[in-house]
Design a protein around this motif. Structure first.
Motif, PDB file in Angstrom:
ATOM      1  N   GLN A  93      81.940-139.081 -19.915  1.00 57.55           N
ATOM      2  CA  GLN A  93      80.796-139.989 -19.885  1.00 57.55           C
ATOM      3  C   GLN A  93      79.621-139.359 -19.135  1.00 57.55           C
ATOM      4  O   GLN A  93      78.485-139.432 -19.586  1.00 57.55           O
ATOM      5  CB  GLN A  93      81.173-141.318 -19.244  1.00 57.55           C
ATOM      6  N   LYS A  94      79.893-138.732 -18.001  1.00 59.44           N
ATOM      7  CA  LYS A  94      78.835-138.089 -17.213  1.00 59.44           C
ATOM      8  C   LYS A  94      78.199-136.942 -18.005  1.00 59.44           C
ATOM      9  O   LYS A  94      76.976-136.777 -18.003  1.00 59.44           O
ATOM     10  CB  LYS A  94      79.407-137.570 -15.881  1.00 59.44           C
ATOM     11  N   GLU A 139      78.004-136.716 -21.229  1.00 60.10           N
ATOM     12  CA  GLU A 139      77.175-137.326 -22.270  1.00 60.10           C
ATOM     13  C   GLU A 139      75.844-137.815 -21.695  1.00 60.10           C
ATOM     14  O   GLU A 139      74.795-137.658 -22.323  1.00 60.10           O
ATOM     15  CB  GLU A 139      77.930-138.469 -22.932  1.00 60.10           C
ATOM     16  N   GLU A 140      75.884-138.393 -20.488  1.00 55.43           N
ATOM     17  CA  GLU A 140      74.654-138.841 -19.826  1.00 55.43           C
ATOM     18  C   GLU A 140      73.738-137.651 -19.527  1.00 55.43           C
ATOM     19  O   GLU A 140      72.529-137.733 -19.726  1.00 55.43           O
ATOM     20  CB  GLU A 140      74.986-139.571 -18.527  1.00 55.43           C
ATOM     21  N   SER A 158      69.961-136.926 -21.005  1.00 57.34           N
ATOM     22  CA  SER A 158      68.792-136.650 -20.162  1.00 57.34           C
ATOM     23  C   SER A 158      68.174-135.297 -20.516  1.00 57.34           C
ATOM     24  O   SER A 158      66.955-135.129 -20.465  1.00 57.34           O
ATOM     25  CB  SER A 158      69.140-136.729 -18.677  1.00 57.34           C
TER      26      SER A 158
END
Length: 116
Positions: free
Chosen positions: A91-92, A94-95, A99
Motif C-alpha cells: 500500500q505504501k 502504491e501511495e 505521488s
C-alpha cells in the motif's frame, strides 16, 4: 544538490552503470536520463520517471534557475524520504507511486515545450 546529483550520475556512467553505453552524459547518451543508482530498487516506475523528468528540468537552461532549484530541492527531499523508508508495504509503495506520478506531471508542466 545539483552538483551532488550530477556527480552521482557521472560516477554511475563512469562505473559502467549505463549498461553497454559508455557515456558521461547525464542522459546516458540516448537522450534518456540515467537512473540515480542510489534510489531504492523497490520504487515503482513512476518514481523512475519522476527522476528522469527532474534531471531533464535541472539541465534545461530555458527554465528559470529559481524554478530549477525548486524542482531539485523538492526531488531531493522526496528522494531522501524514499531512502529512509524501511520495509514499505504494498500500500505504501502504491501511495509513493501515485505521488511520483503527480510530481512527474508537475515537473513536465514546468518544462512545457521548453526542453525536449
Amino acid at each position: 544538490m545539483k552538483t551532488l546529483l550530477a556527480s552521482i550520475l557521472l560516477m554511475f556512467a563512469a562505473c559502467g552503470g549505463g549498461g553497454s553505453k559508455s557515456s558521461t552524459s547525464p542522459t546516458g547518451g540516448s537522450d534518456q536520463p540515467t537512473v540515480d543508482p542510489t534510489i531504492p530498487s523497490w520504487l515503482p516506475q513512476a518514481c523512475i520517471d519522476y527522476h528522469k523528468a527532474v534531471v531533464q528540468a535541472i539541465d534545461c537552461t530555458a527554465i528559470d534557475q529559481g524554478k530549477r532549484d525548486e524542482i531539485q530541492k523538492t526531488y531531493g527531499e522526496t528522494s531522501a524520504s524514499w531512502k529512509a523508508e524501511q520495509d514499505a508495504s504494498t500500500q505504501k509503495i502504491e501511495e509513493i507511486g501515485a505521488s511520483c506520478t503527480t510530481a512527474t506531471e508537475a515537473v513536465r508542466a514546468d518544462i512545457g515545450g521548453k526542453c525536449v
